[in-house]
Scaffold this motif. Structure first.
Motif, PDB file in Angstrom:
ATOM      1  N   PHE A 159       0.839  -1.193   0.000  1.00 48.28           N
ATOM      2  CA  PHE A 159       0.000   0.000   0.000  1.00 48.28           C
ATOM      3  C   PHE A 159       0.878   1.248   0.000  1.00 48.28           C
ATOM      4  CE2 PHE A 159      -2.519  -3.385   1.802  1.00 48.28           C
ATOM      5  CZ  PHE A 159      -3.754  -3.215   1.198  1.00 48.28           C
ATOM      6  N   ILE A 202      -3.982   3.613   2.746  1.00 47.27           N
ATOM      7  CA  ILE A 202      -5.044   3.250   3.687  1.00 47.27           C
ATOM      8  C   ILE A 202      -5.345   4.439   4.594  1.00 47.27           C
ATOM      9  CG2 ILE A 202      -5.717   1.679   5.537  1.00 47.27           C
ATOM     10  CD1 ILE A 202      -3.797  -0.358   4.362  1.00 47.27           C
ATOM     11  N   SER A 257      -8.609   6.332  -1.878  1.00 47.86           N
ATOM     12  CA  SER A 257      -8.080   5.789  -0.623  1.00 47.86           C
ATOM     13  C   SER A 257      -9.202   5.365   0.316  1.00 47.86           C
ATOM     14  CB  SER A 257      -7.186   6.831   0.060  1.00 47.86           C
ATOM     15  OG  SER A 257      -5.999   7.033  -0.668  1.00 47.86           O
ATOM     16  N   CYS A 289     -10.644   2.113  -0.973  1.00 45.34           N
ATOM     17  CA  CYS A 289      -9.703   1.028  -0.669  1.00 45.34           C
ATOM     18  C   CYS A 289      -9.793   0.632   0.804  1.00 45.34           C
ATOM     19  CB  CYS A 289      -8.289   1.471  -1.025  1.00 45.34           C
ATOM     20  SG  CYS A 289      -6.983   0.365  -0.456  1.00 45.34           S
ATOM     21  N   SER A 290      -9.845   1.622   1.677  1.00 53.20           N
ATOM     22  CA  SER A 290      -9.894   1.355   3.116  1.00 53.20           C
ATOM     23  C   SER A 290     -11.193   0.658   3.506  1.00 53.20           C
ATOM     24  CB  SER A 290      -9.741   2.667   3.890  1.00 53.20           C
ATOM     25  OG  SER A 290      -8.549   3.340   3.514  1.00 53.20           O
TER      26      SER A 290
END
Length: 325
Positions: free
Chosen positions: A67, A164, A250, A253-254
């Motif tokens: 990441f 993240i 982001s 994704c998190s």
């Protein structure tokens, strides 16, 4: 320039040259002897250093999930393909394109026909595709004076996932209440969904006796289904400002990581990319790879939100949009 002059190798060569000049002018046998010893020292040091980092192979092993903005450890297999000679004092480094801040691995000894697994620390600043273009093996054995550097071509592709973020503490920054929907369905759970009049086929255990006594007729409790929740993560590129796109990626994704770790079924919708529901590692990596390589935001294309909401059943819709301002 000054750093070059004060390197150990340079100092030895300058001293050797000075003694050779003095010996040639004076004819002093002792000076010639010292000069000969220094020449032997240089030849031995250079030759041993050169041979020390030969017959070494470096292989990239299976990568962990990487990441952006987070320290990662690149697994490497170092092999000595020589049955008669070991290698000592090896400094191994990696080269990436684009350039990446990475560490260095030091090996005190790599035995004959031996292989070792090592981990190289690296930090990738941005999401996207990187290339491991090669590795360098630097040897200064045996005198730590004369260095021999060997480059090994590798050409491996590395996908770096988006950074993240802490979506739990910042949830209100991304999701407005009217975009976070909860849908309950009929089922056999413990939560009461609705009440209705007794139809004759309902189980007696579902009768609401208190309400039935009050209304002087039988009323039945209908329970909500306790099925696992399903989440849609919808990136609406028409409304996300350009300066918030990386943040939106982001966040998506998190959220994907969070729901996968919680075994919650989730689905990613972004432009014309529309994944199925899933919560396993294969589903996660497919969506994270898409987010990592996303450059064409298709601002005027993609499925509209009404079509998404009607396409399948879900319990939550996380709508990343203009409220990220």
């Amino acid at each position: 320039m000054l750093s070059f002059l004060f390197r150990k190798e340079t100092v030895i060569l300058l001293i050797t040259g000075g003694i050779a000049f003095a010996a040639s002018n004076t004819g002093n046998n002792v000076q010639w002897l010292v000069f000969s010893l220094l020449c032997a020292y240089i030849i031995l040091g250079k030759g041993a250093s050169y041979l020390n980092n030969r017959k070494i192979e470096i292989e990239l092993l299976e990568l962990p999930d990487i990441f952006a903005g987070k320290k990662s450890f690149i697994p490497l297999k170092i092999t000595k393909n020589n049955a008669y000679r070991s290698s000592y004092h090896l400094h191994i480094s990696l080269q990436f394109s684009p350039s990446v801040k990475s560490g260095e691995v030091f090996l005190l000894k790599l035995g004959k026909s031996e292989n070792k697994t090592l981990f190289m620390e690296a930090e990738f600043p941005h999401r996207g595709e990187y290339k491991l273009v090669g590795a360098s093996v630097l040897s200064s054995f045996p005198f730590d004076v004369f260095k021999s550097k060997r480059k090994i071509s590798m050409q491996k592709k590395i996908i770096v996932y988006p950074e993240i973020m802490d979506v739990d503490s910042n949830a209100r920054l991304y999701f407005a209440n009217n975009y976070e929907l909860s849908v309950s369905k009929r089922g056999e759970g413990n939560e009461i969904l609705s009440l209705y009049q007794y139809g004759g086929n309902e189980p007696l255990r579902n009768i609401h006796w208190k309400l039935s006594a009050k209304k002087d007729e039988l009323w039945v409790k209908e329970y909500a289904n306790e099925e696992s929740p399903k989440v849609i993560i919808f990136l609406d590129w028409k409304r996300i400002p350009p300066d918030k796109r990386e943040e939106a990626i982001s966040v998506a994704c998190s959220l994907a990581l969070k729901y996968t770790n919680s075994a919650i079924m989730w689905r990613l919708v972004s432009g014309y990319f529309d994944s199925d529901f899933g919560s396993n590692s294969v589903h996660l990596r497919k969506c994270l790879t898409y987010l990592a390589l996303l450059n064409d935001y298709r601002q005027s294309e993609g499925l509209p939100m009404p079509e998404i909401t009607l396409k399948t059943h879900y319990s939550h819709l996380l709508y990343l949009s203009h409220f990220m301002n």
